[in-house]
Design a protein around this motif. Structure first.
Motif, short mmCIF file in Angstrom:
data_model
loop_
_atom_site.label_atom_id
_atom_site.label_comp_id
_atom_site.label_asym_id
_atom_site.label_seq_id
_atom_site.Cartn_x
_atom_site.Cartn_y
_atom_site.Cartn_z
N PHE A 146 0.74 -0.86 -0.21
CA PHE A 146 0.06 -0.12 0.14
C PHE A 146 1.02 1.01 0.19
N GLY A 260 -3.62 -10.71 -1.23
CA GLY A 260 -3.48 -9.22 -0.02
C GLY A 260 -3.30 -8.14 -0.89
N GLN A 264 -4.13 -4.45 -0.88
CA GLN A 264 -3.77 -2.77 -0.99
C GLN A 264 -4.19 -2.04 -1.76
N TYR A 279 -12.63 -3.65 1.62
CA TYR A 279 -12.34 -2.37 2.51
C TYR A 279 -13.22 -1.56 2.63
N MET B 1 -1.24 -9.45 0.95
CA MET B 1 -0.73 -9.56 2.27
C MET B 1 0.66 -10.64 2.23
N THR B 2 1.83 -10.49 2.00
CA THR B 2 2.70 -11.85 1.88
C THR B 2 3.07 -12.47 3.11
N LEU B 147 -4.97 -12.15 4.59
CA LEU B 147 -5.46 -10.86 4.74
C LEU B 147 -7.42 -10.93 4.44
N ILE B 151 -9.39 -9.67 8.12
CA ILE B 151 -9.94 -8.45 8.08
C ILE B 151 -11.22 -9.28 8.20
N LEU B 232 5.27 -6.37 8.70
CA LEU B 232 4.87 -5.88 7.35
C LEU B 232 2.60 -5.86 8.16
N ALA B 235 1.45 -3.66 9.74
CA ALA B 235 1.54 -2.20 9.51
C ALA B 235 -0.09 -2.48 8.27
N THR B 236 0.03 -3.43 7.57
CA THR B 236 -1.31 -3.37 6.57
C THR B 236 -2.42 -2.93 7.11
N PHE B 239 -2.94 0.40 8.28
CA PHE B 239 -3.80 1.17 7.45
C PHE B 239 -4.70 0.79 6.86
N LEU B 240 -5.14 -0.91 6.49
CA LEU B 240 -6.67 -0.78 6.21
C LEU B 240 -8.35 0.01 7.54
N LEU B 254 -0.01 5.80 8.95
CA LEU B 254 -0.38 5.42 7.16
C LEU B 254 -2.08 5.88 7.08
N HIS B 255 -2.61 5.15 7.78
CA HIS B 255 -3.79 5.53 7.73
C HIS B 255 -4.55 6.96 7.62
N ILE B 278 8.92 1.42 8.54
CA ILE B 278 8.30 0.37 8.00
C ILE B 278 9.70 -1.07 7.47
#
Lengths: 322, 304, 329
Positions: A146, A260, A264, A279, B1-2, B147, B151, B232, B235-236, B239-240, B254-255, B278
């Protein structure tokens, strides 16, 4: 071979069933009764709530809820969206199409470029180019997808103004021909694709590189050279052909990573696909949409794994048939 | 999402776990390897900032600007990294974010490694039915895309850092379990174990005294990479919008930056520094982890 | 007219920052139709020698020689495309097929056909397939097995297939690197028979590399013994193994490593110590620290190859030969 495919198909069906069950459990058993969320802002009386529950089938025992759920799925009925106030199916279908455009192109690029760079790095083993590529891959893997998207927008769209900031098409655009429409789409695709590719490519570079290096030291490579085959044939037909096997295995893990990345990238670029949909569904607590998105993502990854298993068997005759 | 970096050999064949000179030898080799050295220095720097930062330049969430002129300022002498949409100093936020992100990464990794090692060792030791069942479960979790799962769970459970730690661990343990299992299987085949059995050492004894130490080296190398992946992941998720708005992790900053339109409006001081943070931390742990893997697995060293 | 002529060949390559001289000033001849054996312990440089001659060493290896020619072709300076064209047609190699000598994802028949088609691109598919079948038949494999993948064949069968492949383009010289290692004794015997038979029938010249002297004693017309990158002894097989036996202490010890049928219980022994570090070779004779007949001169002067008294082609590099009689066993 048929036996192998059959066995894998069996596992596929079982896994899909497990995915369905997981999906149902997540969204129907977890705390957060949907009706409570809807009713929250609306001051409904007990009667109305009861009718709502009945409408959503929440007053029935769980097993029958599950069966109803599965039956609906097979009819293509994914439920009713709280926020869009329309059937979930068409919304998700449209979003899926948009996502597929983005994902197909970036996946192709990732695999082709990733393997190509990895092979190149292996052929330059020990040189600074190789070392640089390995470090570079590690650095790129450490970048959050992202954030890469945000950087790309800032540099190319905001500062330089070369490409659009967000979205799939220019808002309120009129297209005299199909080609202008495709051109506009292409312009909007560039940055999101770059964002997706830059991070995921690293895995493929590293795997194809180390795989090829391991293969290069095998005896059959010397045999191939000794036979007088052209260097290109030795590298590709004997070297890369064997080195591809771990790469194919990697694609099944990559499918999950792609999901993923998609979420993003679509969020950052406001790309109207499944990623952005999930999202938004989180923000709006629209559970039917979230549920449908999760299901589709999971099914796609399971199918990708299945395809990857079959592809592996086609490429490697040593995999046992039973 | 890794998830955690894929083991670049992808082979299930395990590691000898034998390094000349034991742990001190490993450390020495780590320092000797350029990648490992750089990584260690970076990790040390990060830890320093995480520990010293909140003491030297503490961040106060409530220190909002008095007037509109104080918000979204570009870097200046007063605020080296400018201010956010509420007028708060961004440098302090980024510094505070170091310890938050690190803390979450470490806790999530600890749980991941705990679950993963337990499952892996049990599967590798008991084999047969236990192994088959555990591996089916593991494979299933591996197949679920991480991810979306995080979520969904996040949305259902509710926003909190505890939830984030939980969902990261839930999606990360399977790959650790697989790695530990194949190593446990190899250790099990070693003569030492056969001899221990004939001497009459109990299963629990063997597990504790022989198998666990045998997998420990690999677990640690893997854990370092899991830390990178967890940071990571957090952070993701933050952010979401699934993070805790009251805790200042880099993802959370960052969000805030994103929803404030920092990108579109060019407030680079808002979204560049947290991202760089990051990258630095994740890279640091990745370098150390990859270097450790290379030291502990001679096959990978030969291919490097 | 020698087929393969090698004079003063040296191979150096870098390992971990140090230069290692794997082959040091070696002379070797192979005449047409002759089977020559090259013996020595692991790491003595014999495989490196073979790969150097075939120009198959990895990048980074430095090969120098006063002469290295296959008939009239100078192997040191031949251009890449000419080299590729002479590969397999004039010089082919047999690796350890039982290990990973074959590409695991390609059928055996296809790999053999590949060699044929590279050098005879105009051949018909049917013609090539027939030839592959014939080649396999020659080594005792049913032609139908050409559809097999390597993992579907036993070790012995794979080794035979390797030999068949090496013969595909009717080469003048075949170099076989450890053709019977990694095989059980019964299979070894079969392979040896096969090699001897083919060499006789086809009039091939062969260079056979092995750590097993008894294998070479059976197969070869001439034998050379290598140690730490140097040739210590060479000559006609019946001169080395007949009558008085080998002249060099090392060769005698090497021979003692393998059991003899009439030797009784105590007939096997090993050689104490280990081969020298080729990055820092010892002074004098390279074998002196492991030799039980060492004299002071051995640690300072490096012996040159000298003719053994009473022989026609038997050479050895030992101070004790030609001087006082070498102590008999």
């Amino acid at each position: 071979m048929a036996q192998y495919v059959g066995r894998k198909l069996g596992y596929l069906v079982l896994t899909l069933a497990a995915v369905l069950a997981t999906n149902f459990t997540l969204f129907h058993l977890m705390p957060g009764d949907p009706v409570t969320h809807i009713a929250r802002g609306q001051h409904l009386d007990a009667d109305a709530i009861a009718r709502l529950r009945s409408f959503y089938g929440l007053d029935m025992p769980l097993p029958s809820q599950f069966i109803t759920y599965v039956a609906h799925l097979f009819r293509g009925d994914f439920g009713w969206s709280y926020t869009y106030q329309t059937s979930v199916g068409p919304i998700v279908a449209k979003a899926l199409g948009n996502t597929l455009i983005l994902v197909t192109i970036s996946t192709l690029l990732v695999i082709v470029l990733g393997v190509g760079i990895g092979v190149f790095a292996a052929s330059r083993r020990g040189t600074r180019t190789d070392g640089g590529l390995v470090i570079g891959s590690l650095v790129f893997w450490s970048l959050p997808t992202f954030w890469v998207g945000m950087l790309l927008i800032f540099v190319f769209a905001v500062t330089l103004g070369w490409l659009p900031i967000a979205g799939m098409f220019t808002a309120d655009a009129v297209y005299p021909t199909v080609f202008t429409k495709i051109a506009d789409l292409a312009r909007h695709l560039i940055l999101p694709t770059m964002a997706m590719v830059l991070v995921d490519i690293a895995q493929f570079v590293l795997i194809s590189r180390s795989s090829l290096l391991a293969v290069l030291s095998e005896d059959y490579m010397t045999t191939a050279r000794a036979k007088g085959l052209s260097p290109r044939r030795v590298l590709w037909r004997h070297g890369v052909r064997n080195a591809l096997l771990p790469v194919v295995t990697a694609t099944s893990l990559y499918a999950s990573a792609t999901v993923g990345g998609t979420i993003q990238v679509e969020t950052v670029f406001s790309w109207p696909g499944m990623g952005q949909l999930i999202y938004l569904s989180v923000i709006r607590r629209d559970y039917p949409i979230m549920e449908a998105c999760f299901l589709i993502f999971a099914v796609v990854v399971v199918l990708a794994n299945f395809a990857s298993d079959i592809a592996y068997r086609l490429l490697d005759p040593r995999v046992r048939l039973t | 999402m890794t998830g955690p970096m894929i083991n670049s050999s992808l082979d299930a064949a395990p590691v000898t776990g034998h390094v000349a000179g034991g742990w001190r030898g490993v450390l020495r080799q780590l320092v000797a390897d350029r990648m490992g050295r750089v990584g260690l220095v970076m990790v040390a720097a990060v830890v320093l900032v995480a520990v010293a930062g909140p003491l030297l330049a503490p961040y106060d969430r409530t220190a909002v600007a008095a007037s509109r002129t104080g918000i979204l300022q570009s870097p200046s002498a007063a605020h080296w990294l400018g201010t956010d949409e509420l007028g708060r100093d961004i440098l302090r936020q980024v510094v505070a974010g170091t310890s938050v992100s690190l803390e979450i990464g470490l806790i999530a990794t600890f749980i991941t490694v705990l679950i993963g090692t337990t499952v892996g060792v049990l599967a590798g030791w008991f084999t047969g039915f236990v192994d088959a069942v555990l591996m089916r479960i593991t494979d299933f979790f591996l197949v679920l895309p991480s991810l979306p799962l995080m979520i969904a769970l996040g949305a259902i459970i509710g926003q909190s850092l505890t939830m984030i730690v939980f969902v990261i661990a839930l999606t990360s343990w399977p790959s650790t379990a697989r790695i530990v299992r194949s190593q446990a299987l190899a250790v099990r085949e070693r003569e030492v174990v056969a001899r221990a059995k004939t001497v009459g050492l109990s299963s629990a004894g063997i597990l504790w005294r022989l198998i666990l130490p045998g997998v420990l080296a690999l677990v640690i190398a893997n854990a370092v990479l899991v830390i990178a992946g967890s940071i990571l992941a957090e952070a993701t998720l933050s952010f979401l919008g699934l993070g805790d708005p009251t805790r200042t992790s880099w993802g959370q900053i960052l969000h805030n930056a994103f929803v404030t339109g920092a990108v579109g409006n060019g407030y680079w001081w808002y979204f560049l520094p947290p991202g760089i943070g990051i990258v630095m931390v994740v890279l640091a742990f990745s370098l150390v982890g990859q270097s450790l893997e290379r030291i502990l697995d001679p096959r990978l060293a030969a291919a490097a | 007219m020698t087929l393969l002529r090698v004079r003063n060949l040296s191979v150096t390559y870098p390992t971990g920052g140090v230069m290692v001289r794997a082959v040091d000033g070696v002379d070797l001849d192979v005449n047409p139709g002759e089977v020559v054996g090259l013996a020595g312990e692991s790491g003595c440089g014999k495989s490196t020698l073979a790969l150097a001659v075939a120009r198959l060493l990895p990048r980074g290896a430095v090969v120098t020689a006063d002469e290295m020619s296959l008939d009239s072709t100078d192997l040191r300076t031949v251009a890449d495309d000419e080299l590729r064209s002479l590969r397999w047609r004039r010089l082919s190699l047999v690796f350890q097929g039982a290990m990973s000598g074959f590409n695991p994802v390609m059928r055996i028949g296809d790999q053999i056909a590949e060699a044929i088609r590279t050098h005879e691109p105009d051949s018909h598919r049917r013609e090539v397939a027939d030839r592959v079948g014939d080649l396999l038949g020659q080594v005792g494999i049913a032609p139908a097995r050409s559809e097999d993948f390597p993992h579907q064949m036993s070790g012995g069968m794979k080794q035979r297939a390797m030999i068949a492949m090496a013969l595909a383009c009717r080469p003048d010289l075949v170099i076989a690197d450890e053709p019977t290692t990694a095989l059980d004794v019964m299979t070894q015997a079969q392979i040896l028979d096969l090699i001897r038979r083919l060499a006789d029938e086809l009039g091939l010249a062969m260079l056979i590399i092995s750590h097993d002297l008894t294998v070479l004693a059976e197969l070869c017309d001439r034998v050379a013994v290598m140690y730490a990158g140097r040739i210590l002894e060479c000559g006609a097989a019946d001169e080395i193994f007949g009558l008085g036996g080998p002249a060099h202490p090392y060769t005698r010890r090497l021979l003692d490593c393998y059991p003899k049928l009439d030797g009784g219980q105590g007939s096997i022994s090993g050689i104490g110590g280990s081969p020298p570090d080729l990055a820092h070779p010892p002074s004098g004779c390279r074998f002196h620290d492991r030799c039980d007949q060492m004299v002071p001169r051995c640690s300072t002067d490096d012996p040159a190859l000298q003719m053994v008294a009473g022989s026609v082609s038997h050479l050895t590099a030992c101070h004790l030969v030609g001087a006082a009689e070498v102590a008999s066993r």
